[in-house]
Write a protein that holds these residues in place. Structure first.
Motif, PDB file in Angstrom:
ATOM      1  N   ILE A 137      19.293 -18.300  25.896  1.00 21.87           N
ATOM      2  CA  ILE A 137      20.056 -18.456  27.303  1.00 21.87           C
ATOM      3  C   ILE A 137      19.606 -17.336  27.987  1.00 21.87           C
ATOM      4  O   ILE A 137      19.319 -16.205  27.721  1.00 21.87           O
ATOM      5  N   TYR A 138      19.216 -17.976  29.282  1.00 22.80           N
ATOM      6  CA  TYR A 138      18.848 -16.890  30.524  1.00 22.80           C
ATOM      7  C   TYR A 138      19.839 -16.818  31.490  1.00 22.80           C
ATOM      8  O   TYR A 138      20.289 -17.896  31.682  1.00 22.80           O
ATOM      9  N   ILE A 139      20.142 -15.744  32.005  1.00 27.54           N
ATOM     10  CA  ILE A 139      21.108 -15.843  33.117  1.00 27.54           C
ATOM     11  C   ILE A 139      20.180 -15.061  34.124  1.00 27.54           C
ATOM     12  O   ILE A 139      19.985 -14.088  34.033  1.00 27.54           O
ATOM     13  N   VAL A 140      20.178 -16.090  35.252  1.00 25.22           N
ATOM     14  CA  VAL A 140      19.344 -15.749  36.370  1.00 25.22           C
ATOM     15  C   VAL A 140      20.304 -15.705  37.457  1.00 25.22           C
ATOM     16  O   VAL A 140      21.328 -16.250  37.794  1.00 25.22           O
ATOM     17  N   ASP A 141      19.896 -14.590  38.531  1.00 30.04           N
ATOM     18  CA  ASP A 141      20.835 -14.172  39.483  1.00 30.04           C
ATOM     19  C   ASP A 141      20.050 -14.963  40.631  1.00 30.04           C
ATOM     20  O   ASP A 141      19.393 -15.887  40.607  1.00 30.04           O
ATOM     21  N   ALA A 142      20.891 -14.860  41.985  1.00 25.50           N
ATOM     22  CA  ALA A 142      20.741 -15.507  43.264  1.00 25.50           C
ATOM     23  C   ALA A 142      19.382 -15.439  43.523  1.00 25.50           C
ATOM     24  O   ALA A 142      18.927 -16.434  44.460  1.00 25.50           O
ATOM     25  N   LYS A 143      18.707 -14.458  43.234  1.00 24.40           N
ATOM     26  CA  LYS A 143      17.219 -14.357  43.663  1.00 24.40           C
ATOM     27  C   LYS A 143      16.410 -14.980  42.620  1.00 24.40           C
ATOM     28  O   LYS A 143      15.059 -14.720  42.854  1.00 24.40           O
ATOM     29  N   GLY A 144      16.687 -15.424  41.670  1.00 20.66           N
ATOM     30  CA  GLY A 144      15.910 -16.155  40.527  1.00 20.66           C
ATOM     31  C   GLY A 144      15.280 -14.916  39.554  1.00 20.66           C
ATOM     32  O   GLY A 144      14.443 -15.435  38.803  1.00 20.66           O
ATOM     33  N   VAL A 145      15.898 -13.881  39.474  1.00 21.16           N
ATOM     34  CA  VAL A 145      15.606 -12.631  38.558  1.00 21.16           C
ATOM     35  C   VAL A 145      16.461 -12.936  37.181  1.00 21.16           C
ATOM     36  O   VAL A 145      17.587 -12.943  37.370  1.00 21.16           O
ATOM     37  N   ILE A 146      15.795 -12.984  36.155  1.00 22.06           N
ATOM     38  CA  ILE A 146      16.473 -13.035  35.010  1.00 22.06           C
ATOM     39  C   ILE A 146      17.094 -11.630  34.763  1.00 22.06           C
ATOM     40  O   ILE A 146      16.546 -10.454  34.573  1.00 22.06           O
ATOM     41  N   ARG A 147      18.495 -11.748  34.395  1.00 24.89           N
ATOM     42  CA  ARG A 147      19.284 -10.278  34.501  1.00 24.89           C
ATOM     43  C   ARG A 147      19.723 -10.259  32.940  1.00 24.89           C
ATOM     44  O   ARG A 147      20.186  -9.144  32.708  1.00 24.89           O
ATOM     45  N   ALA A 148      19.864 -11.475  32.192  1.00 19.93           N
ATOM     46  CA  ALA A 148      20.218 -11.148  30.702  1.00 19.93           C
ATOM     47  C   ALA A 148      19.777 -12.373  29.888  1.00 19.93           C
ATOM     48  O   ALA A 148      19.124 -13.201  30.676  1.00 19.93           O
TER      49      ALA A 148
END
Length: 110
Positions: free
Chosen positions: A66-77
């Motif tokens: 599981i990748y959690i990606v922010d609104a800018k497309g950056v993997i955050r978790a």
């Protein structure tokens, strides 16, 4: 994980949020699972094996990943499950919805 994912999708249906699945099972198995499990979110087929192009590009070596990606497309978790996953998603949604933080606009989708 599917029941938790399904509830998260329902809870955040009006938020700037998307759950995207990548599946390496054979196509017929994926289709059957989507119907049986009530999967309503986008789910892409990755070639029917664990070394498909999406898994290879994202360096996936175990399932589920599981990748959690922010609104800018950056993997955050990575690899958060259940409530930890939901909490991180909600944290990132809050960033997007607060003016001046993480490049978000108040209430605007990313």
């Amino acid at each position: 994980m599917i029941p938790h994912e399904r509830s998260l999708v329902a809870e955040l249906k009006d938020a700037p949020f998307a759950l995207v699945g990548i599946n390496s099972d054979p196509k017929d198995v994926l289709r059957d699972a989507m119907v049986k499990e009530g999967i309503s979110w986008r789910s892409f087929w990755d070639g029917g094996n664990t070394s498909g192009p999406i898994a290879s590009a994202w360096n996936v070596s175990g399932w589920p990943t599981i990748y959690i990606v922010d609104a800018k497309g950056v993997i955050r978790a990575k690899d958060l499950r259940d409530e930890a996953m939901a909490a991180k998603v909600k944290e990132l949604l809050a960033e997007v919805q607060r003016p001046g933080e993480a490049g978000g606009k108040s209430g605007a989708p990313p």
